[in-house]
Design a protein around this motif. Sequence first.
Motif, PDB file in Angstrom:
ATOM      1  N   LYS A 195      -0.574 -25.262  65.379  1.00 15.84           N
ATOM      2  CA  LYS A 195       0.418 -25.845  66.270  1.00 15.84           C
ATOM      3  C   LYS A 195       1.539 -24.825  66.461  1.00 15.84           C
ATOM      4  O   LYS A 195       2.253 -24.481  65.517  1.00 15.84           O
ATOM      5  CB  LYS A 195       0.982 -27.143  65.707  1.00 15.84           C
ATOM      6  CG  LYS A 195       1.868 -27.908  66.696  1.00 15.84           C
ATOM      7  CD  LYS A 195       2.287 -29.253  66.126  1.00 15.84           C
ATOM      8  CE  LYS A 195       3.001 -30.095  67.157  1.00 15.84           C
ATOM      9  NZ  LYS A 195       3.414 -31.409  66.600  1.00 15.84           N
ATOM     10  N   GLY A 206       0.985 -35.574  75.692  1.00 20.43           N
ATOM     11  CA  GLY A 206       1.902 -35.523  74.568  1.00 20.43           C
ATOM     12  C   GLY A 206       3.333 -35.852  74.929  1.00 20.43           C
ATOM     13  O   GLY A 206       3.642 -36.259  76.052  1.00 20.43           O
ATOM     14  N   ASN A 207       4.203 -35.668  73.954  1.00 20.71           N
ATOM     15  CA  ASN A 207       5.628 -35.940  74.140  1.00 20.71           C
ATOM     16  C   ASN A 207       6.418 -35.092  73.159  1.00 20.71           C
ATOM     17  O   ASN A 207       5.863 -34.452  72.262  1.00 20.71           O
ATOM     18  CB  ASN A 207       5.917 -37.426  73.947  1.00 20.71           C
ATOM     19  CG  ASN A 207       5.420 -37.935  72.613  1.00 20.71           C
ATOM     20  OD1 ASN A 207       5.873 -37.497  71.552  1.00 20.71           O
ATOM     21  ND2 ASN A 207       4.459 -38.866  72.657  1.00 20.71           N
ATOM     22  N   ALA A 212       8.339 -35.916  70.744  1.00 14.25           N
ATOM     23  CA  ALA A 212       8.363 -36.389  69.360  1.00 14.25           C
ATOM     24  C   ALA A 212       7.131 -35.922  68.583  1.00 14.25           C
ATOM     25  O   ALA A 212       7.244 -35.506  67.427  1.00 14.25           O
ATOM     26  CB  ALA A 212       8.467 -37.910  69.330  1.00 14.25           C
ATOM     27  N   GLU A 213       5.974 -35.985  69.208  1.00 16.86           N
ATOM     28  CA  GLU A 213       4.730 -35.664  68.521  1.00 16.86           C
ATOM     29  C   GLU A 213       4.170 -34.296  68.890  1.00 16.86           C
ATOM     30  O   GLU A 213       3.247 -33.802  68.233  1.00 16.86           O
ATOM     31  CB  GLU A 213       3.686 -36.741  68.820  1.00 16.86           C
ATOM     32  CG  GLU A 213       4.113 -38.132  68.343  1.00 16.86           C
ATOM     33  CD  GLU A 213       3.104 -39.199  68.729  1.00 16.86           C
ATOM     34  OE1 GLU A 213       2.097 -38.849  69.392  1.00 16.86           O
ATOM     35  OE2 GLU A 213       3.326 -40.372  68.373  1.00 16.86           O
ATOM     36  N   GLY A 214       4.714 -33.692  69.925  1.00 15.56           N
ATOM     37  CA  GLY A 214       4.204 -32.408  70.391  1.00 15.56           C
ATOM     38  C   GLY A 214       3.254 -32.575  71.562  1.00 15.56           C
ATOM     39  O   GLY A 214       2.924 -33.696  71.970  1.00 15.56           O
ATOM     40  N   THR A 269      -0.337 -31.270  73.808  1.00 21.22           N
ATOM     41  CA  THR A 269      -1.659 -30.644  73.771  1.00 21.22           C
ATOM     42  C   THR A 269      -2.024 -30.208  75.183  1.00 21.22           C
ATOM     43  O   THR A 269      -1.711 -30.899  76.163  1.00 21.22           O
ATOM     44  CB  THR A 269      -2.740 -31.599  73.252  1.00 21.22           C
ATOM     45  OG1 THR A 269      -2.813 -32.745  74.112  1.00 21.22           O
ATOM     46  CG2 THR A 269      -2.444 -32.035  71.831  1.00 21.22           C
ATOM     47  N   LYS A 317      -2.074 -26.738  70.841  1.00 19.21           N
ATOM     48  CA  LYS A 317      -0.998 -27.632  70.422  1.00 19.21           C
ATOM     49  C   LYS A 317       0.315 -26.860  70.345  1.00 19.21           C
ATOM     50  O   LYS A 317       0.349 -25.702  69.915  1.00 19.21           O
ATOM     51  CB  LYS A 317      -1.298 -28.240  69.045  1.00 19.21           C
ATOM     52  CG  LYS A 317      -2.639 -28.973  68.953  1.00 19.21           C
ATOM     53  CD  LYS A 317      -2.879 -29.470  67.538  1.00 19.21           C
ATOM     54  CE  LYS A 317      -4.241 -30.145  67.398  1.00 19.21           C
ATOM     55  NZ  LYS A 317      -5.352 -29.164  67.535  1.00 19.21           N
ATOM     56  N   ASN A 365       4.920 -27.577  70.037  1.00 15.04           N
ATOM     57  CA  ASN A 365       6.073 -28.482  69.977  1.00 15.04           C
ATOM     58  C   ASN A 365       6.829 -28.541  71.298  1.00 15.04           C
ATOM     59  O   ASN A 365       7.492 -29.537  71.599  1.00 15.04           O
ATOM     60  CB  ASN A 365       7.025 -28.050  68.862  1.00 15.04           C
ATOM     61  CG  ASN A 365       6.438 -28.290  67.492  1.00 15.04           C
ATOM     62  OD1 ASN A 365       5.947 -29.385  67.197  1.00 15.04           O
ATOM     63  ND2 ASN A 365       6.470 -27.272  66.640  1.00 15.04           N
ATOM     64  N   ASP A 411      16.224 -29.675  66.552  1.00 13.02           N
ATOM     65  CA  ASP A 411      15.301 -30.476  65.747  1.00 13.02           C
ATOM     66  C   ASP A 411      15.316 -30.022  64.293  1.00 13.02           C
ATOM     67  O   ASP A 411      15.311 -30.844  63.360  1.00 13.02           O
ATOM     68  CB  ASP A 411      13.874 -30.352  66.294  1.00 13.02           C
ATOM     69  CG  ASP A 411      13.647 -31.216  67.520  1.00 13.02           C
ATOM     70  OD1 ASP A 411      14.596 -31.907  67.943  1.00 13.02           O
ATOM     71  OD2 ASP A 411      12.513 -31.187  68.052  1.00 13.02           O
TER      72      ASP A 411
END
Length: 329
Positions: A8, A89-90, A92-94, A96, A106, A108, A307
Amino acid sequence: MSRDNNRKYDVLVIGGGAAGLSAAQMLGRSRRSVLVVDSGEPRNAPAQGVHGFLSRDGVSPAELLEIGRAEAGRYGVRTIQGAAVTAAGNIAEGFTVTLADGRVLKGNRLLITTGLVDDLPAIPALRERWGKDVLHCPFCHGWEVQDQAIGILGKGPWSVHQALLFRQWSANITLFLNSLVQPSDEELEQLAARGVRVVAGAVESLRVEDDRLRGIALAGGPEVAVDAVVVGPQVRARLDAFAGLGLTPEPHPMGIGDFLATDADGATAVPGVWAAGNVTDMRAQVLASAAAGSWAAVVINNSLMADEMAADLTAYRESQSVGPGVSGG
């Protein structure tokens, strides 16, 4: 393949042109992990050289990208060949991004630098001469055709402006109305005052001999000798892969295509996703696209830093808390 599927990255950069590589270099220098996905279809590939780029004037588009990949690579940036087909994705979760060959990447944060596609009129030989002696931007290529016979291929109201603009580079300008342009009386007076010839009738084809443009043939009419042709293409933002994120192109106010809307920092309507270069600013030349990519990288880095600060602050506060029955010492 597994190397990319399992990792990631801090930032996925989709598009390996000037904007994407400039952003990647800046992010690499910021010690971010960056993966650039390059489809290998740069918009300016047909051009013989890049102009207006201080210190790189005249360099071929391919060489400029080769230099950019090498520079970014010195800071740990990884560049791969591939075509993005979907994204999800978003923040918050990253995010793809799935490539045409099945790889799933993947990250961030996501930076879109996929550029534009030029849609040209369906006139024989026009596409084949694009970037050689069929041009669109005087600031990019006007110097190379100065004092030549230049024909402006009419497509709409913008063609009158092109004719008046190219008059600065040559006194031999012909505006071909092409049955599509209807100048106002005021515009006709301006064209006459600047010595721009106006020719009615539809354009049928370009005449090319010995790998050189020789003239424009009118339907049922004569051929007019020209050394170069100027045409304003319709442009399409390369955004199909990002529809799943809710990112769709908007019509440009100038009526010459579409683009991806962003704020002044390149942020899109989707948190965690930025865009830079021609995909969001069709006016940007190579240098301006590189600058936009560099600035977007700064903003993306600051977003990641925020973050990290929030996570570290939470961890710090937890470490400083004192549980029940534990002496504060």
